[in-house]
Motif scaffolding. Sequence first.
Motif, PDB file in Angstrom:
ATOM      1  N   PHE A   1       6.301   3.708  16.175  1.00  0.00           N
ATOM      2  CA  PHE A   1       6.798   4.883  15.096  1.00  0.00           C
ATOM      3  C   PHE A   1       5.782   4.977  14.156  1.00  0.00           C
ATOM      4  N   PHE A   2       5.393   6.373  13.996  1.00  0.00           N
ATOM      5  CA  PHE A   2       4.566   6.822  12.962  1.00  0.00           C
ATOM      6  C   PHE A   2       5.181   7.616  11.784  1.00  0.00           C
ATOM      7  N   LEU A   3       4.680   7.693  10.849  1.00  0.00           N
ATOM      8  CA  LEU A   3       5.062   8.603   9.631  1.00  0.00           C
ATOM      9  C   LEU A   3       3.891   9.586   9.247  1.00  0.00           C
ATOM     10  N   ALA A   4       4.234  10.726   9.166  1.00  0.00           N
ATOM     11  CA  ALA A   4       3.268  11.886   8.852  1.00  0.00           C
ATOM     12  C   ALA A   4       3.828  13.149   7.802  1.00  0.00           C
ATOM     13  N   GLU A   5       3.130  13.474   6.791  1.00  0.00           N
ATOM     14  CA  GLU A   5       3.501  14.552   6.214  1.00  0.00           C
ATOM     15  C   GLU A   5       3.446  15.938   6.877  1.00  0.00           C
ATOM     16  N   ALA A   6       4.383  16.811   6.851  1.00  0.00           N
ATOM     17  CA  ALA A   6       4.326  18.120   7.617  1.00  0.00           C
ATOM     18  C   ALA A   6       3.237  18.748   6.845  1.00  0.00           C
ATOM     19  N   PRO A   7       2.548  19.663   7.733  1.00  0.00           N
ATOM     20  CA  PRO A   7       1.343  20.583   7.245  1.00  0.00           C
ATOM     21  C   PRO A   7       2.024  21.799   6.498  1.00  0.00           C
ATOM     22  N   ALA A   8       1.698  22.252   5.425  1.00  0.00           N
ATOM     23  CA  ALA A   8       2.329  23.283   4.746  1.00  0.00           C
ATOM     24  C   ALA A   8       2.064  24.661   6.013  1.00  0.00           C
ATOM     25  N   GLY A   9       3.288  25.521   5.746  1.00  0.00           N
ATOM     26  CA  GLY A   9       3.236  26.629   6.772  1.00  0.00           C
ATOM     27  C   GLY A   9       3.665  26.321   8.097  1.00  0.00           C
ATOM     28  N   GLN A  10       4.185  25.088   8.414  1.00  0.00           N
ATOM     29  CA  GLN A  10       4.479  24.654   9.670  1.00  0.00           C
ATOM     30  C   GLN A  10       6.078  24.217   9.308  1.00  0.00           C
ATOM     31  N   THR A  11       7.142  24.864   9.993  1.00  0.00           N
ATOM     32  CA  THR A  11       8.538  24.627   9.691  1.00  0.00           C
ATOM     33  C   THR A  11       9.199  23.850  10.945  1.00  0.00           C
ATOM     34  N   GLY A  12       8.623  23.919  12.077  1.00  0.00           N
ATOM     35  CA  GLY A  12       9.227  23.242  13.244  1.00  0.00           C
ATOM     36  C   GLY A  12      10.339  24.075  13.958  1.00  0.00           C
ATOM     37  N   ALA A  13      10.511  23.513  15.192  1.00  0.00           N
ATOM     38  CA  ALA A  13      11.810  24.269  15.734  1.00  0.00           C
ATOM     39  C   ALA A  13      12.002  23.494  17.086  1.00  0.00           C
ATOM     40  N   HIS A  14      13.338  23.409  17.486  1.00  0.00           N
ATOM     41  CA  HIS A  14      13.650  22.702  18.449  1.00  0.00           C
ATOM     42  C   HIS A  14      13.135  23.822  19.914  1.00  0.00           C
TER      43      HIS A  14
END
Length: 253
Positions: free
Chosen positions: A173-186
């Motif tokens: 398991f890793f942890l990362a901060e989301a890049p600005a401007g990316q919101t993600g989707a299923h």
Amino acid sequence: MPRSVSAVQPIRPAATVIIAREGDSSGEPEIFMLRRTNKAAFAGGMYVFPGGRVDSDDHLHKYDSVRVGPLPSQHLQQQALGAEWRGFWIAGIRESFEEAGLLLAYSNDGELLGYDDASHERFERYRHQVHDGQLSLYQLCEQEALQLAVDRIHFVNRFVTPPGRPRRFDTRFFLAEAPAGQTGAHDDHETVHSIWLSAGEALRRHAAGEFDLMVVTRIQLEMLAEHDSLPALVRWAQLKEEFPVYRPSVPRN
């Protein structure tokens, strides 16, 4: 009569990335989670973090030319991951892109990749091409002049699925901060819903029977909920010196 021998259940190496961003006015960081389809052989109907199996391609040394990191400050993480560290980091990035549409990479201007309307449509096509095996993550990096942001993705712990489950995984398991401007989707295939929410809210909904979680996901959320801001959460991951291995057991009836 010869004694019957039970088949050994294979354990598959896997990588999962917990992706966090700034939350609302409460200050609690939000975590990106996906609900797996009820038809899934593993974790059907459960809310999970983006992740999946490590593929043979993920281990290839050619990825060294399209990545930034690990940094010297990540030496302990690299050491804890072992000789196959490259494959786990690359798999985590690839699976986050395939499952969530979140690509943890630097664009050719040295900034973390963000999407505008035009690039979002283009990268959605890439996402499905990578998932379907029509395009490798390495080819995508070459085509778009990207560098994978290994330096922004921090190894935190490892879970091994207990015997008796339909499938067993040995997951980093890793942890990362989301890049600005990316919101993600299923993807509307393996996953049917996606949501950003705080770890505390996910646990509250789970306790109310509204948000199905595997034991491993609940344990991770309990650890995440101890940090009341995104900087604190990222700093916790960056400064870790111990990387526990968890082997939860299946409750006996």
